[in-house]
Design a protein around this motif. Structure first.
Motif, PDB file in Angstrom:
ATOM      1  N   ILE A  12       0.839  -1.197   0.000  1.00 35.41           N
ATOM      2  CA  ILE A  12       0.000   0.000   0.000  1.00 35.41           C
ATOM      3  C   ILE A  12       0.874   1.248   0.000  1.00 35.41           C
ATOM      4  CG2 ILE A  12      -1.800   1.262   1.235  1.00 35.41           C
ATOM      5  CD1 ILE A  12      -2.563  -1.403   2.591  1.00 35.41           C
ATOM      6  N   LEU A  17      -3.691   4.987  -1.696  1.00 33.04           N
ATOM      7  CA  LEU A  17      -4.749   5.267  -0.728  1.00 33.04           C
ATOM      8  C   LEU A  17      -5.486   6.547  -1.094  1.00 33.04           C
ATOM      9  CD1 LEU A  17      -2.953   4.368   2.617  1.00 33.04           C
ATOM     10  CD2 LEU A  17      -4.934   3.196   1.625  1.00 33.04           C
ATOM     11  N   MET A  39      -3.445   2.376   8.268  1.00 27.30           N
ATOM     12  CA  MET A  39      -3.442   1.007   7.744  1.00 27.30           C
ATOM     13  C   MET A  39      -2.356   0.192   8.433  1.00 27.30           C
ATOM     14  SD  MET A  39      -5.995   0.907   5.856  1.00 27.30           S
ATOM     15  CE  MET A  39      -6.721   2.331   6.652  1.00 27.30           C
ATOM     16  N   VAL A  45      -5.628  -5.990   7.432  1.00 28.07           N
ATOM     17  CA  VAL A  45      -6.053  -5.245   6.250  1.00 28.07           C
ATOM     18  C   VAL A  45      -6.118  -6.199   5.061  1.00 28.07           C
ATOM     19  CG1 VAL A  45      -5.507  -3.347   4.663  1.00 28.07           C
ATOM     20  CG2 VAL A  45      -4.923  -3.140   7.087  1.00 28.07           C
ATOM     21  N   THR A  47      -6.636  -5.935   0.872  1.00 27.20           N
ATOM     22  CA  THR A  47      -6.711  -5.021  -0.256  1.00 27.20           C
ATOM     23  C   THR A  47      -7.013  -5.783  -1.538  1.00 27.20           C
ATOM     24  OG1 THR A  47      -4.302  -5.146  -0.509  1.00 27.20           O
ATOM     25  CG2 THR A  47      -5.182  -3.262   0.707  1.00 27.20           C
ATOM     26  N   LEU A  54      -4.535  -0.002  -6.650  1.00 23.63           N
ATOM     27  CA  LEU A  54      -5.331  -0.312  -5.468  1.00 23.63           C
ATOM     28  C   LEU A  54      -6.781   0.065  -5.761  1.00 23.63           C
ATOM     29  CD1 LEU A  54      -5.511  -1.146  -2.446  1.00 23.63           C
ATOM     30  CD2 LEU A  54      -5.033   1.263  -1.891  1.00 23.63           C
ATOM     31  N   LEU A  57     -10.326  -1.835  -0.353  1.00 21.88           N
ATOM     32  CA  LEU A  57      -9.645  -1.982   0.927  1.00 21.88           C
ATOM     33  C   LEU A  57     -10.673  -2.169   2.027  1.00 21.88           C
ATOM     34  CD1 LEU A  57      -6.774   0.093   2.312  1.00 21.88           C
ATOM     35  CD2 LEU A  57      -8.914   0.142   3.549  1.00 21.88           C
ATOM     36  N   ASN A  59     -10.278  -2.659   6.460  1.00 22.71           N
ATOM     37  CA  ASN A  59      -9.365  -2.847   7.582  1.00 22.71           C
ATOM     38  C   ASN A  59     -10.152  -3.161   8.849  1.00 22.71           C
ATOM     39  OD1 ASN A  59     -10.309  -0.150   8.168  1.00 22.71           O
ATOM     40  ND2 ASN A  59      -8.483   0.169   9.392  1.00 22.71           N
TER      41      ASN A  59
END
Length: 134
Positions: A12, A17, A39, A45, A47, A54, A57, A59
């Motif tokens: 990540i 993000l 994160m 997490v 993803t 990305l 996601l 978490n």
């Protein structure tokens, strides 16, 4: 399109993000360095990736024994409706199988989605929070 899933938070980036959070118009996307720290401080997490992009996601914050709180769950709008959220949540629920409580706050437009995954509203409760972003 071949979507891959990982629990490796080292993949990540701040830029990834920021792009993901801003794609769903979440104000927290304006704080990419803080999101990356969040994160890295999460209990777990998951993803979703389209190549090196990305696209999703989720978490969890957890006490490690009884309760897991799923804080962020988001998917780039261009990828929504393709089962990505369902797959990410399945990986998350598998990780926390056996925990007494799994909690999340759902906005009205996604309550039906979470209901299909087994989540229910709790009678007599009201989600509450303090945020400088609101």
């Amino acid at each position: 399109m071949r979507i891959s899933y990982t629990t490796d938070i080292e993949t990540i980036t701040q830029e990834g993000l920021q792009d993901l959070f801003l794609s769903v118009k979440w104000e927290s996307g304006h704080f990419p360095s803080e999101l990356l720290k969040a994160m890295r401080g999460s209990h777990f997490v998951v993803t979703a990736w389209d190549g090196d992009k990305l696209i999703g996601l989720i978490n969890a914050l957890s006490d490690g024994v009884l309760t897991a709180y799923f804080h962020y769950m988001l998917i780039n709008p261009g990828y929504q409706g393709k089962g990505i959220g369902k797959e990410m949540m399945a990986l998350m629920l598998d990780k926390y199988q056996g925990y007494e409580t799994k909690v999340l706050v759902a906005y009205p437009n996604v309550v039906e989605f979470y209901g299909k995954l087994g989540f229910k509203t709790a009678a007599g409760t009201t989600p509450m929070f303090i945020s400088d972003l609101i």
